[in-house]
Write a protein that holds these residues in place. Structure first.
Motif, PDB file in Angstrom:
ATOM      1  N   ASP A 296      41.265  43.427  34.754  1.00 18.78           N
ATOM      2  CA  ASP A 296      40.902  42.093  34.477  1.00 18.78           C
ATOM      3  C   ASP A 296      40.882  41.428  35.752  1.00 18.78           C
ATOM      4  O   ASP A 296      41.861  40.740  36.006  1.00 18.78           O
ATOM      5  N   LEU A 297      39.663  41.535  36.345  1.00 21.13           N
ATOM      6  CA  LEU A 297      39.657  41.237  37.952  1.00 21.13           C
ATOM      7  C   LEU A 297      38.564  40.183  37.988  1.00 21.13           C
ATOM      8  O   LEU A 297      37.940  40.072  37.256  1.00 21.13           O
ATOM      9  N   GLN A 298      38.691  39.385  39.246  1.00 24.45           N
ATOM     10  CA  GLN A 298      37.839  38.585  39.516  1.00 24.45           C
ATOM     11  C   GLN A 298      37.170  38.924  40.944  1.00 24.45           C
ATOM     12  O   GLN A 298      37.830  39.637  41.743  1.00 24.45           O
ATOM     13  N   PRO A 299      36.062  38.742  41.209  1.00 27.83           N
ATOM     14  CA  PRO A 299      35.468  39.159  42.495  1.00 27.83           C
ATOM     15  C   PRO A 299      36.178  38.472  43.542  1.00 27.83           C
ATOM     16  O   PRO A 299      36.630  37.507  43.603  1.00 27.83           O
ATOM     17  N   LEU A 300      36.189  39.267  44.752  1.00 28.65           N
ATOM     18  CA  LEU A 300      36.624  38.742  46.108  1.00 28.65           C
ATOM     19  C   LEU A 300      35.267  38.973  46.759  1.00 28.65           C
ATOM     20  O   LEU A 300      35.100  39.952  47.666  1.00 28.65           O
ATOM     21  N   ASP A 301      34.711  37.759  47.186  1.00 25.39           N
ATOM     22  CA  ASP A 301      33.680  37.749  48.194  1.00 25.39           C
ATOM     23  C   ASP A 301      32.371  38.727  47.660  1.00 25.39           C
ATOM     24  O   ASP A 301      32.259  38.747  46.642  1.00 25.39           O
TER      25      ASP A 301
ATOM     26  N   ILE B   9      43.545  46.093  44.597  1.00 19.55           N
ATOM     27  CA  ILE B   9      43.537  44.995  43.652  1.00 19.55           C
ATOM     28  C   ILE B   9      44.206  44.053  44.684  1.00 19.55           C
ATOM     29  O   ILE B   9      45.619  44.367  44.657  1.00 19.55           O
ATOM     30  N   ASN B  10      43.572  42.897  45.035  1.00 21.18           N
ATOM     31  CA  ASN B  10      44.306  41.969  45.724  1.00 21.18           C
ATOM     32  C   ASN B  10      45.174  41.024  44.839  1.00 21.18           C
ATOM     33  O   ASN B  10      44.556  40.349  43.827  1.00 21.18           O
ATOM     34  N   TYR B  11      46.537  40.981  44.893  1.00 23.63           N
ATOM     35  CA  TYR B  11      47.428  40.532  44.037  1.00 23.63           C
ATOM     36  C   TYR B  11      48.066  39.029  44.444  1.00 23.63           C
ATOM     37  O   TYR B  11      48.590  39.121  45.518  1.00 23.63           O
TER      38      TYR B  11
ATOM     39  N   PRO C 105      44.439  37.123  40.984  1.00 22.88           N
ATOM     40  CA  PRO C 105      44.947  36.041  41.284  1.00 22.88           C
ATOM     41  C   PRO C 105      46.295  35.369  40.357  1.00 22.88           C
ATOM     42  O   PRO C 105      47.107  34.812  40.758  1.00 22.88           O
ATOM     43  N   GLU C 106      45.957  35.760  39.235  1.00 25.03           N
ATOM     44  CA  GLU C 106      46.951  35.197  38.117  1.00 25.03           C
ATOM     45  C   GLU C 106      47.721  36.370  37.446  1.00 25.03           C
ATOM     46  O   GLU C 106      48.575  36.283  36.382  1.00 25.03           O
TER      47      GLU C 106
END
Length: 192
Positions: free
Chosen positions: A50-55, A103-105, A130-131
């Protein structure tokens, strides 16, 4: 008889701490979600992402974790000093041919991007958590954390701590070999 409270204080504090530990243990036992948050996942199918895009980076997908041989998923952050220490080893493993999904946490996107601009990007795909939703599903307890996933999507090793040359040689490679997996490692790194 007079009671010296300074002599009783350590006993009271010890009993209080034991009581708090017991309450936490009971709450964890009653709440399987909380218990799963720190339980090792070895032998389990890799959880969802459950991830969000990073750039500009492509997000890791569930299908990336199956059918690609042995892959690594690394939880990291720019504020994590051990993540900085393990970065050269992750880069070498990725260059040796092991797919590496990052995965940037719980990080600020601009800080994560500055980290990668400075040290380079070893990740095949990269997403942000991020969450910590994915981190909780994956049982992340501290950073960095690297999970090794086999061709069937099953976690064969969950390594907590920085993946530096010593831990790679003394812990990761032997554990993977015992489980029947070979990790491509540059010769200079394996022999040091």
């Amino acid at each position: 008889m007079k009671i010296n409270w300074l002599m009783v204080l350590p006993l009271v504090l010890s009993l209080s701490l034991l009581g708090l530990a017991a309450i936490r243990l009971i709450n964890t036992a009653d709440n399987p979600t909380r218990a799963a948050a720190t339980a090792p996942l070895e032998g389990s199918l890799a959880p969802d992402l459950d991830l969000q895009p990073l750039d500009r980076f492509d997000l890791p997908r569930r299908e990336d974790l199956q059918g690609n041989g042995l892959v690594m998923v690394n939880f990291w952050a720019s504020w994590c000093m051990p993540c900085r220490a393990e970065h050269p080893v992750l880069t070498a493993l990725a260059e040796a041919g092991t797919p590496l999904y990052g995965i940037n946490y719980r990080d600020a996107p601009e800080d994560a991007l500055a980290f990668l601009d400075e040290l380079g990007n070893p990740f095949t795909r990269l997403g942000a958590d991020p969450e910590a939703r994915t981190g909780r599903m994956w049982g992340v307890s501290a950073l960095p954390e690297t999970l090794f996933i086999n061709n069937d999507g099953v976690i064969v090793l969950q390594f907590r701590g920085p993946l530096v040359q010593r831990s790679l040689r003394n812990q990761v490679i032997p554990a993977l070999a015992a489980a029947g997996y070979d990790l491509p490692v540059p010769a200079a790194m394996a022999g040091e």
